[in-house]
Structures are given as C-alpha cells and as structure tokens.
Scaffold this active site. Structure first.
Site, short mmCIF file in Angstrom:
data_model
loop_
_atom_site.label_atom_id
_atom_site.label_comp_id
_atom_site.label_asym_id
_atom_site.label_seq_id
_atom_site.Cartn_x
_atom_site.Cartn_y
_atom_site.Cartn_z
N THR A 76 25.91 -33.40 18.15
CA THR A 76 27.06 -33.58 17.26
C THR A 76 28.30 -32.98 17.92
O THR A 76 29.37 -33.59 17.96
CB THR A 76 26.79 -32.91 15.90
OG1 THR A 76 25.63 -33.51 15.34
CG2 THR A 76 27.96 -33.06 14.95
N ASN A 158 19.01 -44.51 15.36
CA ASN A 158 18.01 -43.51 14.96
C ASN A 158 17.14 -43.96 13.79
O ASN A 158 16.02 -43.50 13.64
CB ASN A 158 18.70 -42.18 14.61
CG ASN A 158 19.90 -42.34 13.71
OD1 ASN A 158 20.80 -43.12 13.98
ND2 ASN A 158 19.91 -41.62 12.61
N GLN A 186 18.88 -40.81 20.82
CA GLN A 186 17.54 -41.33 20.54
C GLN A 186 16.95 -42.08 21.73
O GLN A 186 15.74 -42.26 21.81
CB GLN A 186 17.58 -42.26 19.31
CG GLN A 186 17.94 -41.55 18.01
CD GLN A 186 16.84 -40.63 17.49
OE1 GLN A 186 15.70 -40.67 17.95
NE2 GLN A 186 17.19 -39.79 16.54
N SER A 204 20.63 -34.85 23.23
CA SER A 204 20.17 -33.69 22.44
C SER A 204 18.76 -33.31 22.86
O SER A 204 17.88 -34.17 22.97
CB SER A 204 20.19 -34.05 20.95
OG SER A 204 19.90 -32.92 20.18
N ALA A 205 18.54 -32.01 23.07
CA ALA A 205 17.23 -31.55 23.56
C ALA A 205 16.12 -31.75 22.54
O ALA A 205 14.98 -32.07 22.90
CB ALA A 205 17.31 -30.07 23.95
N HIS A 206 16.45 -31.57 21.25
CA HIS A 206 15.35 -31.51 20.27
C HIS A 206 14.75 -32.86 19.92
O HIS A 206 13.78 -32.93 19.16
CB HIS A 206 15.77 -30.72 19.02
CG HIS A 206 16.69 -31.43 18.07
ND1 HIS A 206 16.24 -32.06 16.93
CD2 HIS A 206 18.03 -31.57 18.05
CE1 HIS A 206 17.28 -32.56 16.26
NE2 HIS A 206 18.38 -32.27 16.93
N CYS A 333 19.02 -36.38 7.78
CA CYS A 333 20.17 -35.77 7.11
C CYS A 333 20.50 -36.49 5.82
O CYS A 333 21.08 -35.92 4.92
CB CYS A 333 21.38 -35.74 8.04
SG CYS A 333 21.36 -37.05 9.22
#
Ligand code: PLP
Length: 388
Positions: A76, A158, A186, A204-206, A333
């Site tokens: 983000t 996503n 993604q 994004s790593a996660h 979210c």
C-alpha cells in the site's frame, strides 16, 4: 497450519503462511544481529550487507537491479510512493499533464488514492471491465492522451486472479509519454513478472510466504520520483531505519518464489481439481472470470440454488469455517463489511450475485488431500443451503 481450529487454509490471496526457510533467514536478525544498517561499525556493515543481499533476491524475482528497488512498509505504501512520487515531479515539470487512469477492479490501495487525487484536482479515468474482469485496451487507447501523466493497472486481480493486459496498457501509456505503474502484489511469485514493461511496480512480501509489513517498489532508472517519506535511507527515496529482519525475510521469500515458479503447474492442477470438483458437486455454480487467463492459485466461485438464485455466501463461508476450512468473500479487507465486492459488481454481477461468491486461493503448501477434504464437505453444505 494456522492454529488448532483452522486446518485447511485456502485464503492465500489475503496472506500466506511464513515459510520455514524465511523464518530461519530472519531469526539471526531478530535476535543477536540487531545493528542499524546505517551504523559505521562492523555489526552495522553486516546488517547493511544483509539488506543489500535481500534486495538483490527481490530484484531477481522481477528482473530488476537491486538499486532500482525501494523497500517499504507495505505494498500500500509502495503504491502511494510510486503514484504520489511520480505525480509530484510531473506537476512541477509538465503542466499539460493533469490526467491519470486506472481500472475499476484495482485494490482499494489504488482506488482510494485515486479518489483522493481526484479531490485534489487531478482528472481521473476509471476504466470499466467486461464480464471476465478485463479492461479493454481500446477504451484505454481512447482515454490516454498527451495530457495523461500516469496509467496504473494491476498485474493480477486479488479477488478473481484475472491477469490484466499490462503489456498492452504499458505500450499505450508510453506511446503518449505517460508513465505506467503496476500493482504486481498478487502476480509476483505466482506468474513471471518482468519489470521491463513498467516504470513502477509494487510488491508485497506477505503474499509470497514472507513476513507482513514489508513491501517493495521498483522504480525504473530515470523514472520521475520524489520521496514520500524523507530521510537518508534507501538512497534518500524512503526514510526510516530499515526493517532488517523483514527485508531479509522478503529476500528469502522471493528466492523461494523464484524456485517455486517452476511448480505453478502443480498449483494450477490442484486449483482446477478444486474448481471442477465444486462445479460438479454444486449445480448452478459458476466461476467468476472463467473466460480470462488467471493466476494458477485462484478460483472465485458464485453459488446458486436449484432455481439459479444466488445463495448467501457468507453463510457458506461460516459453515466451511466450522468445518476447519478458511476461504474468503472477495478481499480480506472488505470481508466483515457488508459492501458487495467492487470487483465483482464492476464485472456486471448484481449485488446478490457478488454476495453469493467465495474466493478460494491456494498456495505452494496446499495438498491434494486438502482439496479433496473441501470437496467432501460440499454435498452436505449444498443440501443444507439449497434444500433449506
Ligand atoms: N494490492 C493487491 C492486489 C493486494 O491484494 C494487496 C493486499 O491485499 C495489496 C495491494 C496491499 O498489500 P499490503 O498488505 O502489503 O499493503
């Protein structure tokens, strides 16, 4: 995986489990090797080396150079840094460009930012998508002019896994001198992502078995960029002491993801087995976005009763949860809120059809036994929800 109650985790587009290899890489930097990478002593220099090596691993996943990456606290943040960092320079150097373009199915990280930019005077075009979740490049070509500063299009959605026409979109943007950003959160680690088509890419790593709270922004060498957060770190492009364990974890996760890209067929095989199995056991179920190329791990399915009426997917989700199976309604979210998915409604689904849809997202750790266990729950759930 995931505690006592949850046994089958099919919500990997929300987040993924930390890989053991990633944990092992992070451990020394959580305990013991805690120095600040900006410190001049040996421990500081060792931390700096660890950060550099990790950035090289992340860069390799997208064919970039480590110097082109700016590590951030989330994707983000990376999207905000790219968009605001580019527009700040354009504002100061090219007054003709007052227009930005994105799509209706972007992550809220992009859509909320573009909404804010609209309120601050930017002209914003939000491209619609078709029934399969794809924006039209003809629409894009009609929208982009010499007044366009930036086109932002995600690499993969996503909620549906639909792969977006980023290559064509980038070519159209560049033909008009506009910049191109892609949220590849993604896609990276699930399908090949080449930074070569973009001026900015967000990661994004996660989402790839790395830690939460670490993102990366690729900035093409020479692309306009003004720091969002000031400070000397990251070559003055993102201030703040580096999250050394997180960045090292991201590096390890990116290396694993590079290896696992070769096994994407296996994940696709399991996803297809799940998808076909659900369709066979639930008459009237439909795959959202089935007509488009999709990520190998994602299936978004709309459930109907015997007369074709949408069922309450929230109830289905709860019942699956009670059976130890974690799935989601659209994005994590938006789950919990009562808003229908903006992605599915943009694809032309009614609010009720969107509320009848569930997302199943697999990972490298998903097994055939887990897929079969989910399928074995379905006939009873179908009987309960549809016959009730
Ligand atoms: N973009 C997409 C497509 C996502 O799916 C997500 C996470 O759900 C994000 C951006 C935000 O990533 P982060 O949690 O690192 O801010």
């Amino acid at each position: 995986m995931g505690g006592d109650v949850m046994t089958i985790y099919l919500d990997n587009n929300a987040t993924t489990a930390l890989a053991a290899e990633v944990r092992d890489a992070m451990m020394p930097h959580l305990f013991g090797e805690f120095a600040n990478p900006s410190s001049p002593h040996s421990a500081g220099m060792a931390a700096r080396r660890a950060v550099s090596e990790a950035k090289a691993q992340v860069a390799a996943l997208i064919g970039a150079k480590p110097a082109d990456l700016v590590m951030t606290g989330s994707a983000t943040e990376a999207t905000h840094a790219a968009t605001l960092g580019a527009l700040r320079v354009i504002e100061e150097t090219d007054h003709r460009r007052d227009h930005i373009v994105t799509t209706a199915v972007e992550h809220p990280a992009t859509l909320a930012l573009f909404d804010d930019l609209r309120q601050r005077g930017w002209r914003v075009t939000i491209l619609p998508v078709n029934r399969d979740g794809l924006p039209s490049l003809v629409d894009l070509a009609a929208a982009v002019t010499e007044a366009t500063a930036l086109v932002s299009m995600m690499w993969a959605n996503n909620e549906t896994g639909v792969l977006m026409p980023v290559e064509g979109a980038s070519a159209i943007a560049h033909a008009h001198g506009a910049l191109f950003h892609s949220d590849a959160v993604q896609a990276a680690g699930r399908v090949p992502v080449d930074c070569g088509i973009a001026d900015y890419l967000t990661l994004s790593a996660h989402k790839m078995h790395g830690p939460k709270g670490v993102g990366a922004l690729y900035v093409r060498k020479g692309a306009p960029f003004h720091a969002l957060i000031h400070g000397h770190q990251e070559r003055r492009r993102r201030g703040g002491t580096e999250n050394v364990p997180g960045i090292v974890g991201f590096g390890a996760a990116a290396s694993l993801a590079s290896l696992w890209l070769d096994e994407a067929d296996l994940i696709a095989f399991l996803r297809d087995r799940l998808e076909q199995g659900i369709l066979a056991r639930w008459p009237g179920a439909v795959v959202n976005g089935a007509g488009a190329a999709r990520l190998p791990n994602t299936s978004n399915i709309r459930f109907a009763d015997g007369r074709g009426h949408p069922v309450d997917a929230e109830e289905l989700l709860m019942r699956l949860d009670r059976a130890g199976i974690a799935v989601s309604m659209g994005a994590a979210c938006s789950s919990g809120g009562n808003e229908p998915s903006h992605v599915l409604t943009a694809m032309g689904l009614s609010d009720a059809q969107a509320a009848a849809s569930l997302r199943f997202s697999l990972s490298r750790y998903t097994t055939a036994a887990e897929v079969d266990a989910v399928l074995s729950e379905l006939p009873a759930l179908h009987a309960r929800l549809v016959a009730a």
